[in-house]
Write a protein that holds these residues in place. Structure first.
Motif, PDB file in Angstrom:
ATOM      1  N   TRP A   6       0.784  -1.225   0.000  1.00 28.08           N
ATOM      2  CA  TRP A   6       0.000   0.000   0.000  1.00 28.08           C
ATOM      3  C   TRP A   6       0.823   1.285   0.000  1.00 28.08           C
ATOM      4  CZ3 TRP A   6      -4.275   1.713  -1.675  1.00 28.08           C
ATOM      5  CH2 TRP A   6      -4.714   2.979  -1.296  1.00 28.08           C
ATOM      6  N   PRO A   7       1.876   1.421   0.811  1.00 30.45           N
ATOM      7  CA  PRO A   7       2.603   2.702   0.809  1.00 30.45           C
ATOM      8  C   PRO A   7       3.194   3.096  -0.543  1.00 30.45           C
ATOM      9  CG  PRO A   7       3.217   1.414   2.724  1.00 30.45           C
ATOM     10  CD  PRO A   7       2.396   0.515   1.828  1.00 30.45           C
ATOM     11  N   ALA A   8       3.391   2.139  -1.443  1.00 33.15           N
ATOM     12  CA  ALA A   8       3.981   2.431  -2.754  1.00 33.15           C
ATOM     13  C   ALA A   8       2.946   2.769  -3.822  1.00 33.15           C
ATOM     14  CB  ALA A   8       4.813   1.237  -3.217  1.00 33.15           C
ATOM     15  N   VAL A   9       1.655   2.602  -3.515  1.00 30.27           N
ATOM     16  CA  VAL A   9       0.608   2.715  -4.530  1.00 30.27           C
ATOM     17  C   VAL A   9       0.561   4.096  -5.176  1.00 30.27           C
ATOM     18  CG1 VAL A   9      -1.900   2.732  -4.881  1.00 30.27           C
ATOM     19  CG2 VAL A   9      -0.827   0.873  -3.611  1.00 30.27           C
ATOM     20  N   VAL A  10       0.284   5.128  -4.408  1.00 32.17           N
ATOM     21  CA  VAL A  10       0.100   6.462  -4.987  1.00 32.17           C
ATOM     22  C   VAL A  10       1.366   6.965  -5.672  1.00 32.17           C
ATOM     23  CG1 VAL A  10      -0.450   8.876  -4.474  1.00 32.17           C
ATOM     24  CG2 VAL A  10      -1.834   7.036  -3.482  1.00 32.17           C
ATOM     25  N   PRO A  11       2.548   6.882  -5.044  1.00 30.80           N
ATOM     26  CA  PRO A  11       3.741   7.361  -5.753  1.00 30.80           C
ATOM     27  C   PRO A  11       4.000   6.617  -7.070  1.00 30.80           C
ATOM     28  CG  PRO A  11       4.234   7.060  -3.427  1.00 30.80           C
ATOM     29  CD  PRO A  11       2.855   6.495  -3.666  1.00 30.80           C
ATOM     30  N   LEU A  12       3.804   5.313  -7.093  1.00 30.97           N
ATOM     31  CA  LEU A  12       4.016   4.548  -8.317  1.00 30.97           C
ATOM     32  C   LEU A  12       3.033   4.962  -9.404  1.00 30.97           C
ATOM     33  CD1 LEU A  12       5.338   2.149  -9.872  1.00 30.97           C
ATOM     34  CD2 LEU A  12       3.434   0.793  -9.031  1.00 30.97           C
ATOM     35  N   LEU A  13       1.764   5.004  -9.074  1.00 30.05           N
ATOM     36  CA  LEU A  13       0.752   5.336 -10.073  1.00 30.05           C
ATOM     37  C   LEU A  13       0.913   6.746 -10.621  1.00 30.05           C
ATOM     38  CD1 LEU A  13      -2.408   3.673  -8.542  1.00 30.05           C
ATOM     39  CD2 LEU A  13      -1.127   2.939 -10.559  1.00 30.05           C
ATOM     40  N   GLU A  14       1.277   7.677  -9.768  1.00 28.96           N
ATOM     41  CA  GLU A  14       1.443   9.058 -10.224  1.00 28.96           C
ATOM     42  C   GLU A  14       2.635   9.223 -11.155  1.00 28.96           C
ATOM     43  OE1 GLU A  14       1.367  11.325  -6.587  1.00 28.96           O
ATOM     44  OE2 GLU A  14      -0.830  11.433  -6.631  1.00 28.96           O
ATOM     45  N   ASP A  15       3.593   8.291 -11.101  1.00 31.13           N
ATOM     46  CA  ASP A  15       4.770   8.362 -11.969  1.00 31.13           C
ATOM     47  C   ASP A  15       4.593   7.630 -13.301  1.00 31.13           C
ATOM     48  OD1 ASP A  15       6.209   9.940 -10.249  1.00 31.13           O
ATOM     49  OD2 ASP A  15       7.352   8.281  -9.363  1.00 31.13           O
ATOM     50  N   LEU A  16       3.534   6.879 -13.456  1.00 32.29           N
ATOM     51  CA  LEU A  16       3.309   6.121 -14.684  1.00 32.29           C
ATOM     52  C   LEU A  16       2.619   6.985 -15.738  1.00 32.29           C
ATOM     53  CD1 LEU A  16       2.094   2.713 -13.213  1.00 32.29           C
ATOM     54  CD2 LEU A  16       4.338   3.231 -14.210  1.00 32.29           C
ATOM     55  N   PRO A  17       2.823   6.664 -17.004  1.00 35.94           N
ATOM     56  CA  PRO A  17       2.128   7.400 -18.071  1.00 35.94           C
ATOM     57  C   PRO A  17       0.626   7.096 -18.022  1.00 35.94           C
ATOM     58  CG  PRO A  17       3.385   5.575 -18.973  1.00 35.94           C
ATOM     59  CD  PRO A  17       3.718   5.636 -17.510  1.00 35.94           C
ATOM     60  N   PRO A  18      -0.195   7.856 -18.760  1.00 33.68           N
ATOM     61  CA  PRO A  18      -1.645   7.629 -18.772  1.00 33.68           C
ATOM     62  C   PRO A  18      -1.995   6.196 -19.175  1.00 33.68           C
ATOM     63  CG  PRO A  18      -1.108   9.694 -19.845  1.00 33.68           C
ATOM     64  CD  PRO A  18       0.200   8.995 -19.580  1.00 33.68           C
ATOM     65  N   TRP A  19      -3.088   5.713 -18.616  1.00 27.23           N
ATOM     66  CA  TRP A  19      -3.524   4.337 -18.841  1.00 27.23           C
ATOM     67  C   TRP A  19      -4.410   4.195 -20.078  1.00 27.23           C
ATOM     68  CZ3 TRP A  19      -2.132   0.140 -15.794  1.00 27.23           C
ATOM     69  CH2 TRP A  19      -1.360   0.464 -14.684  1.00 27.23           C
ATOM     70  N   HIS A  20      -4.960   5.280 -20.583  1.00 24.28           N
ATOM     71  CA  HIS A  20      -5.778   5.286 -21.800  1.00 24.28           C
ATOM     72  C   HIS A  20      -6.902   4.250 -21.764  1.00 24.28           C
ATOM     73  CE1 HIS A  20      -3.017   8.146 -23.493  1.00 24.28           C
ATOM     74  NE2 HIS A  20      -2.009   7.320 -23.291  1.00 24.28           N
ATOM     75  N   GLY A  21      -7.615   4.186 -20.643  1.00 29.02           N
ATOM     76  CA  GLY A  21      -8.785   3.331 -20.541  1.00 29.02           C
ATOM     77  C   GLY A  21      -8.517   1.874 -20.246  1.00 29.02           C
ATOM     78  N   ARG A  22      -7.281   1.518 -20.001  1.00 26.35           N
ATOM     79  CA  ARG A  22      -6.986   0.114 -19.675  1.00 26.35           C
ATOM     80  C   ARG A  22      -7.652  -0.265 -18.354  1.00 26.35           C
ATOM     81  NH1 ARG A  22      -1.299   1.573 -20.853  1.00 26.35           N
ATOM     82  NH2 ARG A  22      -0.974   1.082 -23.029  1.00 26.35           N
ATOM     83  N   ILE A  23      -7.924  -1.549 -18.217  1.00 25.40           N
ATOM     84  CA  ILE A  23      -8.498  -2.061 -16.978  1.00 25.40           C
ATOM     85  C   ILE A  23      -7.369  -2.437 -16.035  1.00 25.40           C
ATOM     86  CG2 ILE A  23      -9.879  -3.890 -15.924  1.00 25.40           C
ATOM     87  CD1 ILE A  23     -11.380  -4.077 -18.619  1.00 25.40           C
ATOM     88  N   VAL A  24      -7.465  -1.959 -14.811  1.00 29.61           N
ATOM     89  CA  VAL A  24      -6.523  -2.329 -13.759  1.00 29.61           C
ATOM     90  C   VAL A  24      -7.285  -3.164 -12.743  1.00 29.61           C
ATOM     91  CG1 VAL A  24      -5.068  -1.489 -11.886  1.00 29.61           C
ATOM     92  CG2 VAL A  24      -5.124  -0.270 -14.060  1.00 29.61           C
TER      93      VAL A  24
END
Length: 143
Positions: A6-24
């Motif tokens: 959990w502690p890595a979730v927000v920092p990791l996601l904010e650093d990734l490029p846009p998901w363009h509608g992909r399902i996570v």
């Protein structure tokens, strides 16, 4: 499939490029482990709502997170029926796709709990379905 501490979730996601509608498929819980009582304060949101807000353009479906690994290691289908795998999400098409994936696996029974605000709250630690090992009998009556 998204399952990181959990502690890595927000920092990791904010650093990734846009998901363009992909399902996570969100398969993590905001706790260090099912056996530990500690949960993180999420400001009234479910953990999956935080995930969705942190990554641009993704469609989040919470699934594969209710049961601990020790239960998932057991045979999912027995004479009692198929083990229930809960899912929830705000995008109906994404929920349908993940539900179909669960059904295609062939040994789990997908149960759609609706939106992230409602369904994820039922699944995450502290929710009434967290850790519940339920079966859907072959005749469709749950046990």
């Amino acid at each position: 499939m998204f399952a990181i501490p959990w502690p890595a979730v927000v920092p990791l996601l904010e650093d990734l490029p846009p998901w363009h509608g992909r399902i996570v498929v969100d398969a993590k819980a905001p706790a260090s482990h099912f056996r530990l009582p500690g949960r993180y304060e999420l400001g009234g949101l479910t953990s999956s709502q935080v995930v969705q807000a942190s990554a641009a353009g993704e469609r989040v479906v919470k699934a594969f997170c209710t049961l601990p690994a020790s239960v998932l290691a057991l045979p999912p289908a027995t004479v009692a029926g198929r083990r229930v795998m809960f899912l929830s999400g705000d995008d109906e098409d994404a929920r349908a796709a993940v539900g179909a994936l669960i059904d295609d696996i062939g040994c789990y029974a997908a149960v759609d709990l609706g939106s992230l605000s409602t369904g994820s709250a039922l699944q995450q630690p502290g929710g009434p379905l967290a850790g519940r090992d339920l079966r859907l009998a072959a005749d469709g009556v749950g046990e």
